[in-house]
Write an enzyme that holds these catalytic residues in place. Structure first.
Site, PDB file in Angstrom:
ATOM      1  N   THR A  11       0.673  -0.905   0.493  1.00 16.18           N
ATOM      2  CA  THR A  11      -0.060   0.419  -0.319  1.00 16.18           C
ATOM      3  C   THR A  11       0.924   1.195   0.405  1.00 16.18           C
ATOM      4  O   THR A  11       0.809   1.902  -1.181  1.00 16.18           O
ATOM      5  CB  THR A  11      -0.703   0.004   1.168  1.00 16.18           C
ATOM      6  OG1 THR A  11      -1.282  -1.323   0.912  1.00 16.18           O
ATOM      7  CG2 THR A  11      -1.701   1.225   1.378  1.00 16.18           C
ATOM      8  N   LYS A 100       7.111   2.194  11.776  1.00 18.58           N
ATOM      9  CA  LYS A 100       6.545   3.153  13.116  1.00 18.58           C
ATOM     10  C   LYS A 100       7.501   1.937  14.332  1.00 18.58           C
ATOM     11  O   LYS A 100       7.998   2.236  14.798  1.00 18.58           O
ATOM     12  CB  LYS A 100       5.086   3.248  13.516  1.00 18.58           C
ATOM     13  CG  LYS A 100       4.242   2.242  13.371  1.00 18.58           C
ATOM     14  CD  LYS A 100       2.853   2.880  13.782  1.00 18.58           C
ATOM     15  CE  LYS A 100       2.020   1.389  13.786  1.00 18.58           C
ATOM     16  NZ  LYS A 100       1.676   1.300  11.716  1.00 18.58           N
ATOM     17  N   GLU A 124       8.561  11.275   9.076  1.00 20.58           N
ATOM     18  CA  GLU A 124       7.562  11.666   8.856  1.00 20.58           C
ATOM     19  C   GLU A 124       6.245  10.986   8.806  1.00 20.58           C
ATOM     20  O   GLU A 124       5.531  11.348  10.239  1.00 20.58           O
ATOM     21  CB  GLU A 124       7.493  12.926   8.160  1.00 20.58           C
ATOM     22  CG  GLU A 124       6.081  13.587   7.980  1.00 20.58           C
ATOM     23  CD  GLU A 124       6.393  14.608   9.731  1.00 20.58           C
ATOM     24  OE1 GLU A 124       5.749  14.330  10.705  1.00 20.58           O
ATOM     25  OE2 GLU A 124       7.417  15.793   9.924  1.00 20.58           O
ATOM     26  N   VAL A 127       4.279   8.166  11.897  1.00 22.44           N
ATOM     27  CA  VAL A 127       3.836   8.766  13.154  1.00 22.44           C
ATOM     28  C   VAL A 127       2.103   9.455  13.548  1.00 22.44           C
ATOM     29  O   VAL A 127       1.071   8.381  13.527  1.00 22.44           O
ATOM     30  CB  VAL A 127       4.288   9.762  14.377  1.00 22.44           C
ATOM     31  CG1 VAL A 127       2.724  10.197  16.076  1.00 22.44           C
ATOM     32  CG2 VAL A 127       5.463   9.180  15.565  1.00 22.44           C
ATOM     33  N   ILE A 131      -0.109  13.533   8.398  1.00 21.33           N
ATOM     34  CA  ILE A 131      -0.075  14.853   9.351  1.00 21.33           C
ATOM     35  C   ILE A 131       1.168  15.028   9.483  1.00 21.33           C
ATOM     36  O   ILE A 131       1.716  14.243   9.633  1.00 21.33           O
ATOM     37  CB  ILE A 131      -1.532  14.617  10.653  1.00 21.33           C
ATOM     38  CG1 ILE A 131      -2.520  13.635  10.435  1.00 21.33           C
ATOM     39  CG2 ILE A 131      -0.663  15.277  11.508  1.00 21.33           C
ATOM     40  CD1 ILE A 131      -3.161  13.401  11.796  1.00 21.33           C
ATOM     41  N   GLY A 182     -11.843  -2.339   5.348  1.00 27.45           N
ATOM     42  CA  GLY A 182     -10.339  -2.377   4.912  1.00 27.45           C
ATOM     43  C   GLY A 182      -9.777  -1.533   6.524  1.00 27.45           C
ATOM     44  O   GLY A 182      -8.923  -1.132   5.978  1.00 27.45           O
ATOM     45  N   GLU A 185      -7.006  -4.213  10.417  1.00 25.48           N
ATOM     46  CA  GLU A 185      -6.742  -5.727   9.891  1.00 25.48           C
ATOM     47  C   GLU A 185      -7.127  -6.914  10.119  1.00 25.48           C
ATOM     48  O   GLU A 185      -7.957  -6.926  10.985  1.00 25.48           O
ATOM     49  CB  GLU A 185      -5.429  -5.793  10.104  1.00 25.48           C
ATOM     50  CG  GLU A 185      -4.039  -4.911   9.298  1.00 25.48           C
ATOM     51  CD  GLU A 185      -3.913  -5.023   8.240  1.00 25.48           C
ATOM     52  OE1 GLU A 185      -4.094  -5.318   8.022  1.00 25.48           O
ATOM     53  OE2 GLU A 185      -3.553  -3.612   7.826  1.00 25.48           O
ATOM     54  N   ASP A 196      -0.239  -0.143  18.735  1.00 23.53           N
ATOM     55  CA  ASP A 196      -0.171   1.062  17.605  1.00 23.53           C
ATOM     56  C   ASP A 196       0.031   2.229  17.919  1.00 23.53           C
ATOM     57  O   ASP A 196       0.973   2.900  17.581  1.00 23.53           O
ATOM     58  CB  ASP A 196      -0.516   0.690  15.917  1.00 23.53           C
ATOM     59  CG  ASP A 196      -0.580   1.854  15.209  1.00 23.53           C
ATOM     60  OD1 ASP A 196      -0.057   2.123  14.338  1.00 23.53           O
ATOM     61  OD2 ASP A 196      -1.535   2.918  15.134  1.00 23.53           O
ATOM     62  N   LYS A 200       4.198   4.798  18.308  1.00 22.54           N
ATOM     63  CA  LYS A 200       3.998   6.683  18.176  1.00 22.54           C
ATOM     64  C   LYS A 200       4.107   7.179  19.521  1.00 22.54           C
ATOM     65  O   LYS A 200       5.047   8.698  18.920  1.00 22.54           O
ATOM     66  CB  LYS A 200       2.238   6.452  17.205  1.00 22.54           C
ATOM     67  CG  LYS A 200       1.944   5.839  16.177  1.00 22.54           C
ATOM     68  CD  LYS A 200       1.055   5.992  15.132  1.00 22.54           C
ATOM     69  CE  LYS A 200       1.030   5.309  14.285  1.00 22.54           C
ATOM     70  NZ  LYS A 200      -0.464   5.590  13.631  1.00 22.54           N
TER      71      LYS A 200
END
Length: 400
Positions: A11, A100, A124, A127, A131, A182, A185, A196, A200
């Protein structure tokens, strides 16, 4: 011309290639040079893909090619990404990643390796997805002491909390819906258990204190225990439940936590819904600021990666200053943080008040076989002491 290699054609990797092609002219203008993809590394073949001739299966071709200036990693996971990153830097190549897990574990080490060689390691997209937050913390806000970073850092869980709030659905039903669309997962553990978001907030805290914060040291709670009953109470109070990653400066120490919070409409994160993410920053000079946008997705994340590529091209012969030393930070205990707590219990009012003292009771439609209340503000130690005196606790959620 600057030539790059993209590791992973899933992706994000395919998104990087797409962004570079779609915005080729403006990117070249802003970078000062044209940027071209020379290799795409993947275990798979892509017959019929317009870039199939760029696909290779042996990383050594990339590592040993002096024409490759920048290696872009979009594979995910710690290995073999870490090995490939080290080999790229040792071979004199700049490195950019959206990974990450890699940066939370080895970011300080990779940055140090790159700086020793006048190279850059940029991340960049690791995280906030699309953004911008790493670059502002590393440049725009360097005059501030950052006192707090709090964020909705995971789009999957925010979508699920929004769906539960709007429809009153149960957790399992909302998770299935997120997987079908989607957003989640097949194995959603990293999202719904908060891992996750934990990685971050570890990266952000490391940047703020300029030393290594290990994500394993951060107290982490997910959303798996949030129920439709909790949502009913939240609505009755005019609040919403959000999974937050939070980092605070407490004196000379830092404290971090990932957990569900009840937010009222005065909180800037209250209205962040769906798959959107937002990061709230408080500086001692700046005051309050908020970064909001698409925290994930193919093109938003790829756009942030390409932004790093452009930054690298602009600084091909000098390391961009980035303070993140490998020595480890000992975090303050999360129980030092003070909050009000929302509690549901099967105990009676007398038992509640004997344990917690003065509380504010909350009522919600159809919840007649239990009591719910808000405590006064207290630290985590005081909450644990009081909760230990009360039987029948069904739920506890921190309140901001």
């Amino acid at each position: 011309m600057v030539k790059i290699a993209v590791l992973g054609y899933g992706t994000i990797g395919s998104g990087v290639v797409e962004v570079l092609e779609t915005n080729r002219d403006i990117i070249a203008k802003r970078a000062g040079e044209e940027i071209s993809v020379k290799y795409i590394l993947d275990l798979r073949d892509f017959p019929g893909d317009p870039h199939e001739e760029l696909v290779v299966h042996d990383y050594k071709m990339i590592r040993n090619d002096p024409e490759v200036d920048i290696v872009v990693e979009a594979m995910g996971g710690v290995e073999p990404a870490f090995t490939f990153a080290k080999q790229a830097i040792l071979a004199g190549k700049h490195f950019a990643t959206s990974n990450k897990a890699l940066i939370a574990k080895h970011g300080a080490e990779l940055i140090a390796m790159a700086q020793e060689r006048s190279l850059n390691c940029l991340y960049e997209a690791s995280v906030g997805g699309g953004i911008p937050i790493i670059r502002p913390l590393n440049s725009c806000l360097t005059a501030d002491v950052i006192e707090e970073i709090s964020g909705i850092l995971n789009g999957t869980t925010n979508y699920m909390m929004t769906k539960m709030s709007e429809e009153g659905s149960d957790f399992d039903d909302v998770l299935k819906d997120a997987q079908k669309k989607g957003f989640a997962e097949a194995d959603p553990t990293a999202d719904i258990e908060g891992y996750d978001a934990c990685r971050k907030i570890a990266i952000l805290t490391s940047l703020v204190c300029a030393r290594q914060v290990d994500f394993e040291d951060i107290h982490t709670e997910g959303i798996t225990k949030i129920t439709a009953a909790d949502i009913r109470y939240a609505k009755a109070m005019g609040k919403r439940i959000k999974l937050l990653g939070c980092s605070y400066r407490i004196g000379d120490q830092y404290c971090a936590i990932v957990a569900p919070y009840l937010l009222d409409e005065g909180n800037p994160l209250f209205g962040v819904n769906g798959v959107f993410n937002a990061i709230f920053v408080r500086g001692n000079m700046l005051g309050d600021a908020m970064f909001y946008g698409s925290g994930a997705g193919k093109l938003p994340t790829a756009s942030a990666v390409v932004g790093d590529i452009v930054d690298i091209v602009r600084h091909k012969h000098v390391s961009i200053t980035m303070e993140w030393k490998p020595d480890k930070v000992e975090l303050a205990d999360y129980r030092n943080l003070r909050n009000r707590y929302f509690v549901r219990t099967t105990a009676d009012a007398a038992a509640i008040e004997a344990a917690f003292g003065e509380v504010s009771y909350v009522q919600a439609e159809g919840m007649d076989d239990e009591l719910a209340f808000l405590t006064e503000e207290m630290d985590g130690y005081a909450y644990e002491a009081a909760a230990g005196k009360l039987d029948g606790i069904l739920q506890c959620i921190r309140v901001r």
